[in-house]
Design a protein around this motif. Structure first.
Motif, short mmCIF file in Angstrom:
data_model
loop_
_atom_site.label_atom_id
_atom_site.label_comp_id
_atom_site.label_asym_id
_atom_site.label_seq_id
_atom_site.Cartn_x
_atom_site.Cartn_y
_atom_site.Cartn_z
N ALA A 98 0.83 -1.20 0.00
CA ALA A 98 0.00 0.00 0.00
C ALA A 98 0.87 1.25 0.00
O ALA A 98 0.55 2.25 -0.68
N LEU A 99 1.98 1.22 0.76
CA LEU A 99 2.90 2.36 0.76
C LEU A 99 3.52 2.58 -0.62
O LEU A 99 3.63 3.71 -1.10
N CYS A 100 3.93 1.49 -1.27
CA CYS A 100 4.51 1.60 -2.61
C CYS A 100 3.51 2.18 -3.60
O CYS A 100 3.85 3.02 -4.45
N LEU A 101 2.27 1.74 -3.51
CA LEU A 101 1.22 2.23 -4.40
C LEU A 101 1.03 3.73 -4.22
O LEU A 101 0.93 4.49 -5.19
N ASP A 102 0.98 4.18 -2.96
CA ASP A 102 0.80 5.61 -2.71
C ASP A 102 2.01 6.42 -3.16
O ASP A 102 1.87 7.53 -3.67
N ALA A 103 3.22 5.86 -2.98
CA ALA A 103 4.42 6.56 -3.43
C ALA A 103 4.40 6.73 -4.94
O ALA A 103 4.75 7.80 -5.47
N ALA A 104 3.98 5.70 -5.66
CA ALA A 104 3.89 5.79 -7.12
C ALA A 104 2.88 6.86 -7.53
O ALA A 104 3.13 7.64 -8.46
N ALA A 125 -4.75 -1.56 0.41
CA ALA A 125 -5.41 -0.28 0.15
C ALA A 125 -6.91 -0.46 0.37
O ALA A 125 -7.73 -0.33 -0.55
N PHE A 126 -7.27 -0.77 1.61
CA PHE A 126 -8.64 -1.18 1.91
C PHE A 126 -9.65 -0.06 1.69
O PHE A 126 -10.85 -0.34 1.52
N ASP A 206 -10.01 6.82 -8.60
CA ASP A 206 -9.59 7.81 -9.61
C ASP A 206 -8.20 8.37 -9.33
O ASP A 206 -7.48 8.74 -10.26
N ASP A 207 -7.83 8.44 -8.06
CA ASP A 207 -6.51 8.97 -7.72
C ASP A 207 -5.38 8.07 -8.22
O ASP A 207 -4.25 8.54 -8.39
N TYR A 208 -5.67 6.80 -8.43
CA TYR A 208 -4.63 5.86 -8.85
C TYR A 208 -4.62 5.59 -10.36
O TYR A 208 -3.69 4.96 -10.86
N ARG A 209 -5.61 6.07 -11.06
CA ARG A 209 -5.71 5.73 -12.49
C ARG A 209 -4.54 6.24 -13.31
O ARG A 209 -4.22 5.68 -14.36
N ALA A 210 -3.89 7.30 -12.86
CA ALA A 210 -2.79 7.87 -13.63
C ALA A 210 -1.49 7.08 -13.49
O ALA A 210 -0.53 7.35 -14.20
#
Length: 280
Positions: A98-104, A125-126, A206-210
């Motif tokens: 989850a941390l890696c996903l948010d960092a990306a 990322a619950f 939507d925040d992760y789609r990019a």
């Protein structure tokens, strides 16, 4: 081990080798040692960055009282990405995923190009389940609340039972090595903090789609449904994400299925390298 200074807290991290940087981020209750098997297989040609997240391993213990910043572990990941002189492959498991996903996501927003790829083993990322998978959201919310409440009552053993009983099953948890059980109980107040932090996140699908770097998502065939559901949601929103299943594994595949995880990581890195060569 090297040291990152984050205010009054210190994060220790392993920095080994040279070449393509790979950042390995462990799960809750773990440490950089979780990835020792993978370090050995990666061998030369890679620079391994592997932190002990705050509260674990040799890093600063997490305070049992007071309110430390919820995103302090994300600061660790972001700071280590900045230490590299080229784009970094992020490999994370569970909370580390989850941390890696948010960092990306943050690096895409900033346009840095600092993340080469993501390899995520059931990232927790619950918050993504709240609207799309309400039944799974209710399940994991109950586990989190149980853990948080027991910690608040000064009952770390019961909190650990709620937390690890969910991930491993009550019997496997009871039969786990004594040293492992004692470490989970000792640090479960940090786990409760992580649960609160994840559930307070306001990031949406939507925040992760990019996030458009190569992504591999790993799912265990015997994992609890909420963990698998997060992979399902991410598959829908991340362009080109590949899903790799380990049918006989549960959520703790980096501990129980090391050969499978190693093969998947090596395949992911090879595909990413091939894609980069084709693009040049």
């Amino acid at each position: 081990m090297k040291t990152l200074q984050l205010g009054q807290m210190q994060a220790q991290y392993r920095d080994k080798g040279s070449g393509t940087p790979v950042l390995l981020v462990h799960c809750s209750s773990g440490s950089h040692r979780q990835w020792a098997f993978l370090e050995a297989e990666l061998g030369g040609g890679y620079r391994i960055l592997a932190p002990d997240l705050l509260g674990y391993g040799t890093s600063t213990p997490w305070p049992e009282t007071g309110n430390a910043p919820a995103d302090r572990d994300l600061d660790v990941v972001m700071a280590l990405i900045e230490t590299a002189d080229r784009p970094v492959h992020l490999i994370g498991h569970s909370y580390g995923g989850a941390l890696c996903l948010d960092a990306a996501r943050l690096h895409v927003e900033r346009g840095t190009g600092a993340v080469a790829s993501l390899f995520l083993i059931e990232p927790v990322a619950f918050q993504l389940l709240k609207d799309s998978r309400p039944k799974d959201w209710q399940t994991i919310s109950g586990v989190a609340r149980n853990c948080i409440d027991r910690v608040g009552e000064g009952k770390p053993k019961q909190a650990a039972n709620a937390y690890m009983g969910f991930w491993l099953g009550p019997l496997k948890w009871r039969l786990s090595p004594k040293r492992f059980r004692e470490e989970v109980i000792r640090t479960v107040h940090k786990v409760a903090h992580e649960f609160r932090g994840v559930f307070e996140l306001e990031t949406t699908a939507d925040d992760y789609r990019a996030v458009d770097c190569p992504v591999t998502l790993v799912r265990g065939g015997r994992s609890p449904r909420p963990a698998a559901a997060v992979v399902d949601v991410l598959t829908e929103i991340l362009p080109g994400a590949q899903v790799k299943d380990i049918p006989s594994a549960g959520h703790m595949s980096p501990f129980t299925h090391k050969k499978d995880v190693t093969a998947l990581v090596l395949g992911h890195l090879a595909r990413t390298a091939s894609r980069n060569r084709s693009a040049t």
